[in-house]
Write a protein that holds these residues in place. Sequence first.
Motif, mmCIF file in Angstrom:
data_model
loop_
_atom_site.group_PDB
_atom_site.id
_atom_site.type_symbol
_atom_site.label_atom_id
_atom_site.label_comp_id
_atom_site.label_asym_id
_atom_site.label_seq_id
_atom_site.Cartn_x
_atom_site.Cartn_y
_atom_site.Cartn_z
ATOM 1 N N PHE A 318 -9.023 -12.412 38.225
ATOM 2 C CA PHE A 318 -9.152 -13.547 39.136
ATOM 3 C C PHE A 318 -10.548 -13.594 39.754
ATOM 4 N N GLY A 319 -11.085 -12.425 40.130
ATOM 5 C CA GLY A 319 -12.410 -12.382 40.735
ATOM 6 C C GLY A 319 -13.483 -12.912 39.808
ATOM 7 N N ARG A 320 -13.404 -12.535 38.530
ATOM 8 C CA ARG A 320 -14.411 -12.998 37.569
ATOM 9 C C ARG A 320 -14.332 -14.496 37.337
ATOM 10 N N HIS A 321 -13.134 -15.053 37.511
ATOM 11 C CA HIS A 321 -12.989 -16.500 37.310
ATOM 12 C C HIS A 321 -13.463 -17.284 38.531
ATOM 13 N N PHE A 322 -13.009 -16.865 39.738
ATOM 14 C CA PHE A 322 -13.298 -17.654 40.931
ATOM 15 C C PHE A 322 -14.657 -17.314 41.555
ATOM 16 N N TYR A 323 -15.070 -16.065 41.498
ATOM 17 C CA TYR A 323 -16.328 -15.640 42.107
ATOM 18 C C TYR A 323 -17.097 -14.759 41.116
ATOM 19 N N PRO A 324 -17.606 -15.329 40.040
ATOM 20 C CA PRO A 324 -18.209 -14.517 38.971
ATOM 21 C C PRO A 324 -19.393 -13.676 39.439
ATOM 22 N N HIS A 325 -20.198 -14.204 40.352
ATOM 23 C CA HIS A 325 -21.368 -13.436 40.815
ATOM 24 C C HIS A 325 -20.928 -12.270 41.703
ATOM 25 N N GLU A 326 -20.089 -12.540 42.706
ATOM 26 C CA GLU A 326 -19.646 -11.496 43.629
ATOM 27 C C GLU A 326 -18.784 -10.453 42.931
ATOM 28 N N ALA A 327 -18.050 -10.877 41.892
ATOM 29 C CA ALA A 327 -17.145 -9.962 41.194
ATOM 30 C C ALA A 327 -17.889 -8.891 40.407
ATOM 31 N N ASN A 328 -19.183 -9.059 40.210
ATOM 32 C CA ASN A 328 -19.958 -8.012 39.556
ATOM 33 C C ASN A 328 -20.103 -6.776 40.436
ATOM 34 N N GLN A 329 -19.872 -6.953 41.742
ATOM 35 C CA GLN A 329 -20.046 -5.827 42.667
ATOM 36 C C GLN A 329 -18.745 -5.425 43.359
ATOM 37 N N TRP A 330 -17.936 -6.424 43.789
ATOM 38 C CA TRP A 330 -16.803 -6.133 44.662
ATOM 39 C C TRP A 330 -15.476 -6.239 43.925
ATOM 40 N N LEU A 331 -14.519 -5.402 44.331
ATOM 41 C CA LEU A 331 -13.179 -5.485 43.757
ATOM 42 C C LEU A 331 -12.427 -6.689 44.293
ATOM 43 N N PHE A 332 -12.659 -7.013 45.557
ATOM 44 C CA PHE A 332 -11.990 -8.162 46.178
ATOM 45 C C PHE A 332 -13.071 -9.152 46.628
ATOM 46 N N PRO A 333 -13.644 -9.888 45.681
ATOM 47 C CA PRO A 333 -14.758 -10.784 46.005
ATOM 48 C C PRO A 333 -14.286 -12.025 46.755
ATOM 49 N N SER A 334 -15.219 -12.655 47.444
ATOM 50 C CA SER A 334 -14.938 -13.917 48.126
ATOM 51 C C SER A 334 -16.262 -14.623 48.361
ATOM 52 N N ASP A 335 -16.194 -15.796 48.989
ATOM 53 C CA ASP A 335 -17.413 -16.561 49.276
ATOM 54 C C ASP A 335 -17.940 -16.268 50.675
ATOM 55 N N SER A 336 -17.553 -15.130 51.256
ATOM 56 C CA SER A 336 -18.040 -14.751 52.585
ATOM 57 C C SER A 336 -19.504 -14.332 52.515
ATOM 58 N N ALA A 337 -20.126 -14.139 53.674
ATOM 59 C CA ALA A 337 -21.527 -13.725 53.725
ATOM 60 C C ALA A 337 -21.742 -12.372 53.060
ATOM 61 N N GLY A 339 -19.924 -11.195 50.601
ATOM 62 C CA GLY A 339 -19.565 -11.260 49.188
ATOM 63 C C GLY A 339 -18.214 -10.665 48.865
ATOM 64 N N HIS A 340 -17.582 -10.039 49.850
ATOM 65 C CA HIS A 340 -16.250 -9.483 49.623
ATOM 66 C C HIS A 340 -15.284 -10.020 50.668
ATOM 67 N N LEU A 341 -14.016 -9.789 50.450
ATOM 68 C CA LEU A 341 -12.988 -10.221 51.395
ATOM 69 C C LEU A 341 -13.324 -9.668 52.776
ATOM 70 N N ALA A 342 -13.431 -10.541 53.757
ATOM 71 C CA ALA A 342 -13.878 -10.105 55.082
ATOM 72 C C ALA A 342 -12.798 -10.227 56.145
ATOM 73 N N GLU A 343 -11.734 -10.945 55.882
ATOM 74 C CA GLU A 343 -10.662 -11.138 56.861
ATOM 75 C C GLU A 343 -9.320 -11.005 56.166
ATOM 76 N N GLN A 344 -8.511 -10.059 56.624
ATOM 77 C CA GLN A 344 -7.226 -9.818 55.956
ATOM 78 C C GLN A 344 -6.029 -10.355 56.747
ATOM 79 N N LYS A 345 -6.299 -10.987 57.875
ATOM 80 C CA LYS A 345 -5.195 -11.484 58.695
ATOM 81 C C LYS A 345 -4.598 -12.749 58.092
ATOM 82 N N GLU A 346 -3.290 -12.878 58.259
ATOM 83 C CA GLU A 346 -2.565 -14.088 57.877
ATOM 84 C C GLU A 346 -1.742 -14.540 59.079
ATOM 85 N N ALA A 347 -1.444 -15.818 59.148
ATOM 86 C CA ALA A 347 -0.528 -16.292 60.187
ATOM 87 C C ALA A 347 0.824 -15.611 59.997
ATOM 88 N N ARG A 348 1.419 -15.165 61.084
ATOM 89 C CA ARG A 348 2.659 -14.387 60.988
ATOM 90 C C ARG A 348 3.804 -15.188 60.374
#
Length: 447
Positions: A318-337, A339-348
């Motif tokens: 999934f990382g290589r498809h959605f965030y190909p650049h960030e996925a070269n470095q991070w296991l859980f990539p995202s579009d954050s500053a 480059g990786h998942l920065a917030e793990q909270k969800e609405a309860r």
Amino acid sequence: MADIRILLNDRSVGELKPPNSGQYRARDTQLKGFHVVVGTRTKTFAVQGDLRKDGRRVASISVRIGDVTAMSTREARATAKSHLAQIAKGEHPEPKTSNPTTLRARALLGTDSNERRDVTSNSIALRQAWERYRDAHLIRKGRSAGTIEGYRDHIERLFKDWLDLPLQILAEDPGKVIARHDQITTEHGPYIANGSMRTLRAVYNHARKAHRHLPTDNPASAVDWNCEQRRSTAMGLNDLPHWFQQVAALPNPIRREFHLLSLLSGSRPTALMEAKLHHLDLRRRVLHIPRPKGGAERAFDIPLSRQMVLCLLRVIRFGRHFYPHEANQWLFPSDSASGHLAEQKEARHVLAKWGNDLRQTFRTLATSAGVSEFDARLLMNHAIPGVNAGYISRHKLLEHHLRTQQQAISDTIFCSIGELAWNDQEIGSWLGPRASQRALYRARIGA
């Protein structure tokens, strides 16, 4: 109660029983003169020695070092050595005191008992003490960015108006600290209030190593600590089916896999969010955590069960498809500053349990899986209590024994959802056969 002689360390000091009345001394068997004064309510580190002039004994003095709740035994022992060295030279360790015995000793030594240094004018301020503690203690010892940020938040937000205040003033007026603890308790809650005081205590103790004019009594030791209860937010086996259904409904597949791996590994969220692709060794089936809580010296490998390996393979796709650049470095990539998942909270109401809830769940379900407390501690990278800790070679247990225990926990978790992987449409589209390939195909065609 009669005085006793023991080897003073954090454990033995913690086990000292208070007397029914009065006080007694627990004297160290290694460093002569170093002891703990044990009263009905307090335990205080202290040193005792003879002041001499021209080879003659002038007086026997006892100097308080600090409350045992404010410093470790190692810190107190270092201070005791310094004090005893001064006493051996005929110098009193306390820069100023009103104790009659000490004043008499100073007079006999030829010291002006009325001489007082203006220590407030050149005393280190909280800002400088914090910066020194941050750079020399936290950063140099490899503490994680999250740990450093927590300390920074306490000092620079909760004590912002004290940054330029000399520590000497806080030490001589602990009422300021007590009032601030009460204020933070009211405005931010009891846990944050206690945490901020622990930070202040640590910064003060560190500053005092280089600034001996600061009083030995830590101002944070004056507060009445709030009661803290361990939060019990773990799930049981019967709670897992509903949780899996909630996770399967999350629209972001990378966040789905993150929460699942958090549950299966019992890892702290920050460690997983900052995991890099090269930390994963599929050949050995381990995920290396280089900077967990406690710093680089606590680095460890998480053994991977079959379910964990499949989880990681899915998130890599999934990382290589959605965030190909960030996925070269991070296991859980995202579009954050970062480059990786920065917030793990969800609405309860969207996801009832996440973060530390899943860590508690892992520990709870380890018991259901028949995993011993000792093995669970090793899997979660907890400290092993007692003298046996130094004899454990964790990496020797990793390849076979700990992976077997990890597999048992993962099997227990997945057995709880039974046939949902086939009967529940959302869970099936997530965990069913060839589910990730179908999800990627739908993502490519925009379905």
